[in-house]
Design a protein around this motif. Structure first.
Motif, PDB file in Angstrom:
ATOM      1  N   THR A 676       0.877  -1.173   0.000  1.00  0.00           N
ATOM      2  CA  THR A 676       0.000   0.000   0.000  1.00  0.00           C
ATOM      3  C   THR A 676       0.912   1.219   0.000  1.00  0.00           C
ATOM      4  N   LEU A 677       0.824   2.006  -1.090  1.00  0.00           N
ATOM      5  CA  LEU A 677       1.701   3.172  -1.255  1.00  0.00           C
ATOM      6  C   LEU A 677       0.878   4.462  -1.171  1.00  0.00           C
ATOM      7  N   ASN A 678       1.549   5.566  -0.898  1.00  0.00           N
ATOM      8  CA  ASN A 678       0.906   6.877  -0.966  1.00  0.00           C
ATOM      9  C   ASN A 678       1.434   7.601  -2.197  1.00  0.00           C
ATOM     10  N   VAL A 679       0.527   7.884  -3.152  1.00  0.00           N
ATOM     11  CA  VAL A 679       0.951   8.511  -4.420  1.00  0.00           C
ATOM     12  C   VAL A 679       0.152   9.785  -4.658  1.00  0.00           C
ATOM     13  N   ALA A 680       0.638  10.601  -5.640  1.00  0.00           N
ATOM     14  CA  ALA A 680      -0.027  11.876  -5.934  1.00  0.00           C
ATOM     15  C   ALA A 680      -1.148  11.698  -6.953  1.00  0.00           C
ATOM     16  N   ASN A 681      -0.938  10.821  -7.984  1.00  0.00           N
ATOM     17  CA  ASN A 681      -1.945  10.640  -9.045  1.00  0.00           C
ATOM     18  C   ASN A 681      -1.588   9.414  -9.882  1.00  0.00           C
ATOM     19  N   ARG A 682      -2.372   9.187 -10.970  1.00  0.00           N
ATOM     20  CA  ARG A 682      -2.156   8.011 -11.824  1.00  0.00           C
ATOM     21  C   ARG A 682      -0.783   8.039 -12.512  1.00  0.00           C
ATOM     22  N   LYS A 683      -0.372   9.248 -12.906  1.00  0.00           N
ATOM     23  CA  LYS A 683       0.923   9.365 -13.590  1.00  0.00           C
ATOM     24  C   LYS A 683       2.064   8.960 -12.657  1.00  0.00           C
ATOM     25  N   HIS A 684       1.964   9.431 -11.401  1.00  0.00           N
ATOM     26  CA  HIS A 684       2.961   9.086 -10.386  1.00  0.00           C
ATOM     27  C   HIS A 684       2.981   7.569 -10.175  1.00  0.00           C
ATOM     28  N   LEU A 685       1.796   6.966 -10.107  1.00  0.00           N
ATOM     29  CA  LEU A 685       1.686   5.510  -9.919  1.00  0.00           C
ATOM     30  C   LEU A 685       2.298   4.761 -11.097  1.00  0.00           C
ATOM     31  N   ALA A 686       2.024   5.242 -12.325  1.00  0.00           N
ATOM     32  CA  ALA A 686       2.551   4.573 -13.527  1.00  0.00           C
ATOM     33  C   ALA A 686       4.076   4.571 -13.524  1.00  0.00           C
ATOM     34  N   ASN A 687       4.679   5.703 -13.110  1.00  0.00           N
ATOM     35  CA  ASN A 687       6.150   5.774 -13.040  1.00  0.00           C
ATOM     36  C   ASN A 687       6.710   4.754 -12.054  1.00  0.00           C
ATOM     37  N   ILE A 688       6.027   4.623 -10.897  1.00  0.00           N
ATOM     38  CA  ILE A 688       6.481   3.667  -9.864  1.00  0.00           C
ATOM     39  C   ILE A 688       6.384   2.242 -10.395  1.00  0.00           C
ATOM     40  N   MET A 689       5.231   1.916 -11.030  1.00  0.00           N
ATOM     41  CA  MET A 689       5.034   0.548 -11.545  1.00  0.00           C
ATOM     42  C   MET A 689       6.079   0.223 -12.613  1.00  0.00           C
ATOM     43  N   ARG A 690       6.417   1.225 -13.431  1.00  0.00           N
ATOM     44  CA  ARG A 690       7.419   1.020 -14.477  1.00  0.00           C
ATOM     45  C   ARG A 690       8.787   0.716 -13.844  1.00  0.00           C
ATOM     46  N   ARG A 691       9.130   1.443 -12.784  1.00  0.00           N
ATOM     47  CA  ARG A 691      10.434   1.251 -12.130  1.00  0.00           C
ATOM     48  C   ARG A 691      10.506  -0.122 -11.436  1.00  0.00           C
TER      49      ARG A 691
END
Length: 706
Positions: A676-691
């Motif tokens: 369970t992460l704390n993110v700012a938005n979908r774009k932020h989440l997409a960057n994390i998932m990519r990494r």
């Protein structure tokens, strides 16, 4: 049982003849008012107020307090009202009687609520005149002395209330004699068998101790005489309840507790206190860390004394208290000591340390009372502030602030001033930055750093312990919740009215009054708050306003609600689907919670839409949403040393926080990591998932949506 003549004779030692006549007149008035009434024991009722007045006379209380004691049950138990008392005995006495009287005309839902509301009423009266509580404590003491005629369960209820509220109040006001007697009487009523056994054990050891007590007493007395210090030395015996409490809290046997011998030394000056301390430290070796100087830094209730523990002959521990005669009177009778009122003169609280501190405590109680939502919350906060243990810390300018043991920097900030507490953001303890939640130790210097834009944090309730701090934080949260609810309610109602080309401002006074009458609510704010909290559907309210008394279905020409940040008390985000900025969302009104936001495809939302379509609201994200939002990820990985650390590093590099992590082994080679992460938005989440996805061991990364 005493008589009015016997009491009058005792009063001649400190009251004027005309004041004694007023006390006698109040007695005869009470005797007439209570005629025919009897106590459970069968005695005439007037014996009770006479006994209460006698207790106050032992403390040398003024004539108005004694008159109030004589009349304290007249308003409650007879047909006589406050105005009649005011005419007969003056407004001051009538106010004192009214302050002590219970609320009898109001029906309460429970005994607890009744007791709490009575305590709130008494607090308000205490703020005007501190003598109210002295009359009440004397009344309670006589009631506890005469509990015998009551049923066992009623005895226990009264004793528990006394132990929770009135004995701590007596301690807070420094009235040690009354506190000890109340505690012993409560102990006897709640645990009669334990009381009898402990009393018998104490009686049996008293004889064996006598010789040792006399030996130590003589040794201390001789040393003080040799050093030319004029002092009285007496052996101190612990009261039964304190022995019982020590046995329970310290897990010690009766024998271990009775192995400690206690003495009190009284002298005629502060200088002599310190000289006596040096003298006995030369006689017996002091135990390091056991010395306390309550003369330089008095306790919250004004108590002053030097405390030390020594090792006597054959290793016997000896507790010694050293104080002046005046301090001794204060220690035993608290604010009642030196209460010699002169005719029609006010006592200046600054004249005596105990009165000033008592007044400060009552003012703090008053502030807690004003901020409490109801009487039960008030009494809960007041009980916290009655804890006997305290710590003493310093402000940057060297002023001492007393706080309950375990208090934090936030408690300190609220003790300084409510505004300081409301705007505090950080603290320095002994010139070093420290967390606001750190517990303070006596002697520390605390500086609070504030910001005008800061607000109380609801999480503070997890660690603050002073009643004042808790009441202030809760008060802020209620006001914040109210204003947010009203704003949200207005937005929801505007949204529901728009298909009918209506708005809140366009409603006529007649329509508004009709609407409030239909909803049975006093104001429009109250109606909007109920809509905002989800207690009432905006659609059902619109039905009252529209001429057809129905809504023909939602039109698409109204603007949806906009979410602009993650903080808020009446908009929350569903934990089943974790919506984040960029997701298509909808919201439903939940009673007491306000609006709960879900992803549009959430199964739970679909279920609510089928059952309660009126509770669904259209909602969207603002262009720039502030804050962090929780989101759940499921990561399937091949088992490899350090893979969790590698994932945590990648997440941290992207500026996201990990709220929760759970690892489940699927088999020897594979495992599933739930994050369970704390993110700012979908774009932020997409960057994390990519990494995360580019890590060699990661097989699959998915977002959990239900």
């Amino acid at each position: 049982m005493g008589s009015i003549e016997k009491l009058s004779q005792h009063l001649t030692s400190y009251l004027e003849p005309h004041q004694i006549d007023l006390v006698k007149r109040s007695y005869y008035y009470a005797e007439q008012a209570h005629e025919g009434q009897r106590r459970r024991s069968g005695e005439p009722y007037v014996t009770h107020p006479l006994s209460v007045a006698s207790i106050l006379s032992e403390m040398h209380m003024d004539h108005q307090s004694l008159m109030a004691a004589m009349l304290h049950d007249v308003i409650e138990d007879t047909a006589i009202n406050k105005s009649a008392l005011s005419t007969q005995f003056g407004e001051t006495v009538a106010d004192l009687v009214d302050g002590v009287s219970k609320l009898t005309q109001i029906e309460f839902e429970s005994q607890a609520e009744k007791e709490a509301e009575n305590f709130r009423k008494m607090t308000l009266a205490m703020a005007k005149d501190i003598r109210v509580i002295l009359v009440k404590l004397s009344d309670r003491l006589h009631n506890m002395r005469t509990l015998g005629a009551l049923r066992p369960e009623k005895k226990r209820r009264i004793a528990r209330q006394t132990l929770e509220i009135y004995a701590p109040i007596a301690a807070r006001l420094g009235m040690n004699d009354i506190r000890m007697e109340l505690e012993d009487l409560c102990f006897q009523a709640i645990y009669p068998m334990r009381f009898r056994r402990l009393a018998a054990a104490l009686k049996s050891v008293r004889g064996n101790r006598k010789e040792i007590v006399e030996t130590i007493q003589t040794a201390i007395g001789n040393r003080l005489d040799r050093d030319i210090i004029d002092a009285a030395v007496i052996g101190r015996e612990k009261h039964l309840y304190s022995i019982y409490q020590k046995m329970r809290s310290k897990k010690k046997s009766f024998k271990e507790i009775m192995d400690v011998y206690a003495f009190r030394i009284t002298v005629n000056s502060v200088d002599a206190c310190y000289r006596a301390l040096g003298s006995i430290h030369n006689l017996f070796k002091p135990i390091p860390g056991e010395f306390k100087d309550y003369i330089a830094i008095p306790k919250v209730n004004g108590y002053q004394s030097l405390h030390t523990v020594l090792v006597g002959l054959n290793g016997i521990p000896i507790e010694v208290q050293i104080r002046t005669d005046e301090m001794d009177g204060m220690a035993n009778q608290g604010i009642a000591a030196h209460w010699l009122y002169k005719a029609d003169e006010e006592l200046d609280d600054g004249d005596h340390i105990g009165h000033a501190r008592a007044r400060k405590w009552v003012q703090d109680l008053l502030e807690i009372q004003q901020q409490a939502g109801n009487s039960l919350e008030f009494i809960e906060n007041a009980k916290i502030d009655l804890f006997p243990d305290e710590v003493y810390v310093f402000t940057p300018k060297g002023k001492i602030v007393e706080l309950p043991a375990g208090a934090t920097a936030v408690d300190f900030a609220y003790a300084v001033h409510t505004d300081v507490g409301d705007h505090c953001i950080a603290c320095r303890i002994n010139d070093r930055m420290a967390p606001l939640s750190r517990q303070l130790q006596s002697g520390e210097r605390v500086k609070i750093i504030t910001s005008e834009v800061a607000e109380p944090n609801p999480n503070w309730l997890n660690f603050v312990i002073s009643g004042k701090a808790r009441a202030a934080i809760r008060h802020f949260m209620k006001n914040q919740r109210h204003s947010e609810s009203v704003q949200l309610g207005a937005r929801l109602l505007e949204q529901a009215l728009s298909p009918n080309q209506l708005s809140i401002e366009a409603l006529s006074d007649e329509q508004t009054q009709l609407l409030l009458a239909q909803c049975n609510l006093p104001t429009m704010d109250k109606l909007l708050e109920e809509i905002g909290l989800g207690k009432r559907s905006a659609m059902s309210v619109v039905n009252f306003v529209t001429a057809e008394n129905s809504i023909k279905g939602k039109s698409a020409n109204y603007a949806p609600l906009v979410i602009d940040n993650s903080d808020g008390m009446v908009i929350s985000f569903a934990r089943c689907c974790h919506p984040i900025p960029g997701d298509t969302v909808a919201a439903h009104a939940s009673s007491g919670k306000g609006l709960v936001v879900h992803q549009e495809g959430c199964r739970n939302l679909a279920e609510i839409r089928n059952k309660k379509p009126d509770s669904i609201s259209s909602i969207t994200w603002a262009d720039h949403v502030q804050g962090e939002f929780p989101v759940a990820l499921k990561v399937e990985v091949a088992s490899e040393r350090g893979i969790i650390a590698s994932m945590a590093t990648r997440i941290s590099e992207q500026g996201a926080g990990i709220e929760k992590i759970q690892v489940n082994e699927r088999d020897a080679q594979n495992m599933v990591v739930q994050l369970t992460l704390n993110v700012a938005n979908r774009k932020h989440l997409a960057n994390i998932m990519r990494r995360i996805r580019v890590l060699r061991s990661v097989v699959r990364v998915n977002r959990n949506k239900n």
